[in-house]
Design an enzyme around this catalytic site. Structure first.
Site, mmCIF file in Angstrom:
data_model
loop_
_atom_site.group_PDB
_atom_site.id
_atom_site.type_symbol
_atom_site.label_atom_id
_atom_site.label_comp_id
_atom_site.label_asym_id
_atom_site.label_seq_id
_atom_site.Cartn_x
_atom_site.Cartn_y
_atom_site.Cartn_z
ATOM 1 N N LYS A 120 0.826 -1.212 0.000
ATOM 2 C CA LYS A 120 0.000 0.000 0.000
ATOM 3 C C LYS A 120 0.855 1.256 0.000
ATOM 4 O O LYS A 120 0.641 2.175 -0.803
ATOM 5 C CB LYS A 120 -0.948 -0.020 1.196
ATOM 6 N N ASP A 138 -5.946 0.723 0.634
ATOM 7 C CA ASP A 138 -5.867 0.805 2.094
ATOM 8 C C ASP A 138 -7.145 0.213 2.674
ATOM 9 O O ASP A 138 -7.933 -0.404 1.965
ATOM 10 C CB ASP A 138 -5.690 2.267 2.524
#
Length: 210
Positions: A120, A138
């Site tokens: 991420k 996320d």
DNA sequence: CTCCCGATAT
DNA sequence: ATATCAGGAG
């Protein structure tokens, strides 16, 4: 070749959230990297509160090394997970200073090697920092993409892969930000505001929130 | 899978 | 009291 559903989602999200950019404050890519590492399991507002002071002194890796792990740890304590974050950021600063001439690498693979940088965070640096196609996933994007039936993947990486297949690359990073806003303000983890959701016909909440 | 972890919302 | 927050490492 964007599908009808994908097109509606992109269009409605653009109307709801015309400005698609991160709410994290930073002045350069190194500060962006620091802010994103700090943001794990915390909120942008809490991170900005900390970096407002931190970034007065920290502009590049050397500054973090000058500050030291103990002082850094104190300054970021309010964010939680602060021991891991401080240790990782010092290591990152050492690696960038020694092996990258103090510069943040622009490739996903190089970023992934840094301690405390996972898929991420690496995607955010590539997309937001270097303006290259990327689709960071996320907690919000993961939840929202699954609720909207855009992916059934069980991992953030899997969801990112599916989203990249559905949407054109030049829309990825804006959509990433808009899905986050949608997840924060409307399709919330707790008590989602389904009454104002533009996509009731797509909702897979009961199936996806297992 | 567990652990890291304080602030905030519910 | 518990869930969640721009996750990642072991």
């Amino acid at each position: 070749m964007t599908g009808k559903k994908a097109h509606k989602i992109a269009a409605e999200l653009e109307k709801l959230f015309p400005v698609a950019k991160t709410e994290l404050n930073f002045q350069n890519i190194f500060q962006l990297l620091v802010a994103v590492v700090l943001s794990a399991q915390s909120t942008d507002r809490q991170v900005n509160k900390v970096t407002e002071k931190l970034f007065l002194f920290v502009k590049e890796p050397r500054d973090l090394l000058d500050m030291g792990e103990e002082e850094l740890s104190r300054q970021i304590r309010s964010l939680g997970l602060y021991r891991n974050k401080a240790r990782n950021l010092i290591k990152i600063a050492e690696i960038l200073d020694r092996e990258y001439h103090g510069q943040v690498p622009d490739s996903f693979a190089e970023l992934l090697k840094l301690p405390g940088v996972g898929p991420k965070t690496a995607e955010v640096i590539v997309g937001v920092g270097f303006n290259k196609p990327s689709f960071p996933v996320d907690t919000h994007v993961f939840r929202v993409a699954r609720r909207l039936g855009l992916s059934k993947a069980r991992t953030p990486e899997g969801v990112s892969f599916d989203l990249k297949k559905i949407f054109p690359p030049n829309s990825w990073i804006d959509l990433h930000h808009r899905l986050i806003f949608f997840g924060r303000r409307i399709c919330k983890a707790q008590k989602p505001s389904c009454n104002i959701c533009p996509f009731p016909e797509f909702c897979q909440k009961e199936e996806s929130d297992v």
